[in-house]
Enzyme design. Structure first.
Site, PDB file in Angstrom:
ATOM      1  CB  CYS A  97      -0.987  -0.028   1.158  1.00 25.10           C
ATOM      2  SG  CYS A  97      -2.359   1.140   0.973  1.00 25.10           S
ATOM      3  CG  HIS A 226      -3.420  -3.558   3.379  1.00 23.57           C
ATOM      4  ND1 HIS A 226      -2.444  -2.935   4.133  1.00 23.57           N
ATOM      5  CD2 HIS A 226      -4.066  -2.577   2.709  1.00 23.57           C
ATOM      6  CE1 HIS A 226      -2.496  -1.626   3.925  1.00 23.57           C
ATOM      7  NE2 HIS A 226      -3.476  -1.384   3.074  1.00 23.57           N
ATOM      8  CD  GLU A 228      -0.739  -5.452   5.814  1.00 28.34           C
ATOM      9  OE1 GLU A 228      -1.212  -4.304   5.933  1.00 28.34           O
ATOM     10  OE2 GLU A 228      -0.519  -5.974   4.695  1.00 28.34           O
TER      11      GLU A 228
END
Length: 270
Positions: A97, A226, A228
């Site tokens: 990002c 994302h 994560e």
């Protein structure tokens, strides 16, 4: 040297995904450390002690002057040579990002023909003109040299950005990215698995539905969604659909990206 892969996660100045990113690398068997940008600049020699460098999500410097711009300039004018040496040493870099925005502003991506620190692409404001927070489906390119996306086919992940539209004014560069298989991830229609420009499957209008790219080594990788944020199956809004015979997978699909990185580093850098 430690027999554990060491990951440096840059923090500070509006970045906010350090905890999740550290958790992802730790679950993959690595030893992550969070280092503030100021401390990294003050002691740039510490980069030598790590095998993976992570640029995380957030809003660095409030996204003033454009997302990732100020952060990239701080790095370029203070530790450019150390970053270049890190890459030349065969190590891994991931930008997620805001981290992807920073890598493009730095010119660490796409770095065609090894030309680092020359920005030739950008992440522009979304076509809809608003911040988009939603889940998308990504399709991985099996021909890409990208270390991080090996073995991945379709990958649902959340996006959280207002400037995520991948653009370049250089059509020859765009063609080179395609010809050299440097487009690692695309936004796809979740039903057909085909790349799409259609909103909301393509959440920002990215050219050629590009969601993530790598350099020609496959070791420098940036993506807007994302991974994560999908470390547990319970992270997914439709987690119950992932059950097989009533049993959920042990981890979320985003974890694969971090496992790939750590496995490569263990094999080649430790």
């Amino acid at each position: 040297m430690s027999d554990t892969v060491r990951v440096l996660i840059i923090t500070g100045f509006g970045l906010n995904c350090e905890v999740e990113t550290a958790a992802a690398f730790r679950a993959a068997g690595a030893s992550p450390r969070q280092v503030h940008l100021n401390d990294l600049i003050a002691n740039s020699d510490q980069l030598r002690d790590y095998q993976i460098l992570a640029f995380i999500g957030g809003f660095s410097f409030g996204d003033h002057l454009g997302a990732g711009t100020v952060f990239a300039n701080r790095l370029k004018h203070n530790i450019r040579e150390e970053l270049h040496q890190f890459i030349k040493d065969g190590k891994l870099v991931i930008g997620i990002c805001n981290g992807f925005q920073t890598l493009t502003r730095l010119g660490l991506l796409p770095a065609i023909d090894g030309e680092y620190f020359v920005p030739r692409t950008a992440l522009a404001p979304n076509d809809q003109g608003v911040f988009r927070d939603a889940w998308v489906t990504l399709g991985a390119n099996p021909e890409s040299p990208c270390i991080f996306t090996r073995g991945i086919d379709l990958l649902p992940l959340p996006v959280r950005h207002g400037e995520g539209k991948f653009v370049t004014s250089d059509k020859e560069l765009l063609a080179a990215l395609e010809e050299r298989q440097l487009v690692a991830l695309r936004y796809v229609d979740p039903e057909t698995g085909q790349a799409t420009q259609e909103y909301p499957y393509n959440p920002n209008g990215s050219e050629n539905a590009i969601a993530g790219i790598c350099d020609e080594t496959g070791r420098v990788f940036g993506l807007m969604p994302h991974p994560e944020a999908y470390l547990s199956p319970y992270n997914h809004p439709h987690w119950q659909r992932q059950m097989i015979n009533g049993v959920l997978p042990e981890e979320g699909l985003g974890q694969k990206i971090f496992r790939n990185a750590v496995a490569y580093a263990e094999k080649t850098l430790i």
